[in-house]
Design an enzyme around this catalytic site. Sequence first.
Site, short mmCIF file in Angstrom:
data_model
loop_
_atom_site.label_atom_id
_atom_site.label_comp_id
_atom_site.label_asym_id
_atom_site.label_seq_id
_atom_site.Cartn_x
_atom_site.Cartn_y
_atom_site.Cartn_z
N LEU A 242 0.42 -1.60 -0.07
CA LEU A 242 0.02 0.17 -0.02
C LEU A 242 1.11 1.73 -0.30
O LEU A 242 0.67 2.30 -0.85
CB LEU A 242 -0.94 0.05 1.36
CG LEU A 242 -1.76 1.44 0.63
CD1 LEU A 242 -3.01 1.41 0.08
CD2 LEU A 242 -2.58 1.36 2.29
N TYR A 243 1.93 1.20 0.85
CA TYR A 243 2.65 2.29 0.78
C TYR A 243 2.90 3.02 -0.68
O TYR A 243 3.38 3.47 -1.22
CB TYR A 243 3.96 2.06 1.26
CG TYR A 243 5.06 3.19 1.06
CD1 TYR A 243 4.87 4.73 1.70
CD2 TYR A 243 6.92 2.49 1.03
CE1 TYR A 243 6.21 5.04 1.37
CE2 TYR A 243 7.34 3.27 0.54
CZ TYR A 243 7.36 4.46 1.11
OH TYR A 243 8.38 5.60 1.47
N ALA A 244 3.70 1.81 -1.55
CA ALA A 244 4.44 2.02 -2.77
C ALA A 244 3.13 2.00 -3.72
O ALA A 244 3.09 3.40 -4.27
CB ALA A 244 5.08 0.62 -3.83
#
Length: 346
Positions: free
Chosen positions: A151-153
């Site tokens: 999700l960060y990416a």
Amino acid sequence: MRALITGVAGFIGSFTARRLIDRGDEVVGVDNLNDYYDVRLKRARLARLHGSAGFAFDKVDVADAKAILEVFRTHRPDRVVHLAAQAGVRHSLVDPHAYVEANLRGFASLLEAVREAGTGHLVYASTSSVYGANTNAPFSEHDGAGHPLSLYAATKRSNELMAHAYSHLFGIPTTGLRYFTVYGPWGRPDQALFTFTRRILAGEPIDVYNNGEHRRDFTYIDDAVEGTVRALDRVASPDPDWDGAKPDPAVSAAPFRLYNIGGNNPVELLRCIDLIERFLGRSATKRMLPMQPGDVPETWADTSDLVGDLGFQPKTSLETGVERFVAWYRDYYKPCETPGTVGPSD
């Protein structure tokens, strides 16, 4: 030039602010000083900036649209370096909402403030993690980045797409920087180098994921800042040769640009651990573990555009960088060398 830096109490943010101040620019820094990691470290970074001529600080959360807009209206920055974000691949598996709030809502608030203020150039932090499932190494900005693995990416890739939309709609020059494993003195405690050093000194085993077969394109902090400042000074412009029939994701018919900020020299994680052991004079007890969800086995920056457009290639060796980090760590956390116990911020 008056530059607004978000996340100014962060690792890259504080060094970028110092660099701009030292060359004579004015810097307005904002940060919400959240407790994702030790706030005392963030305050210690800020203490190195306070008192500098041309530096002002506001405690503001970029996700607070009204507050960030007021900062822009008050200070009227010429350029913006947006580094505030919720970082970390692994933490995004634990607290996904923090990434939506900081990285999506916060970036939207910033874009609106830039639009209203008519700021001349927005440079913002992306990440090598956007390459995700891509195995076509070295990773090029001109390749696709449509398969993020965390999700960060995904939120950082979303920032790139949001920036492009604003560049297209409103003519705002935007430049996204895909940082590759930035490390060095004053780094983040959740990063591997920091964690390994702390645990080795404490006599605790270190967790080595993917059985130590990771390769990372480590980028020393001074090199990351040099690339950031050069990108800030080169205002993004439309590419007259851009072709919608063969769209190049790194450039656009709008004033939009993406750059890798990395060393173009991937190194095995075990080599990094060896260097930490050498400079600490202690051996690590390694606990070999499988790869974690959301992680990738290798990062490797294609720096052709960084060199061609900005005239810069990171050159600090991993040996030099690790030696400097270990020296800083032992000085900052003396005498017990345990984070959060003794340090200049206490």
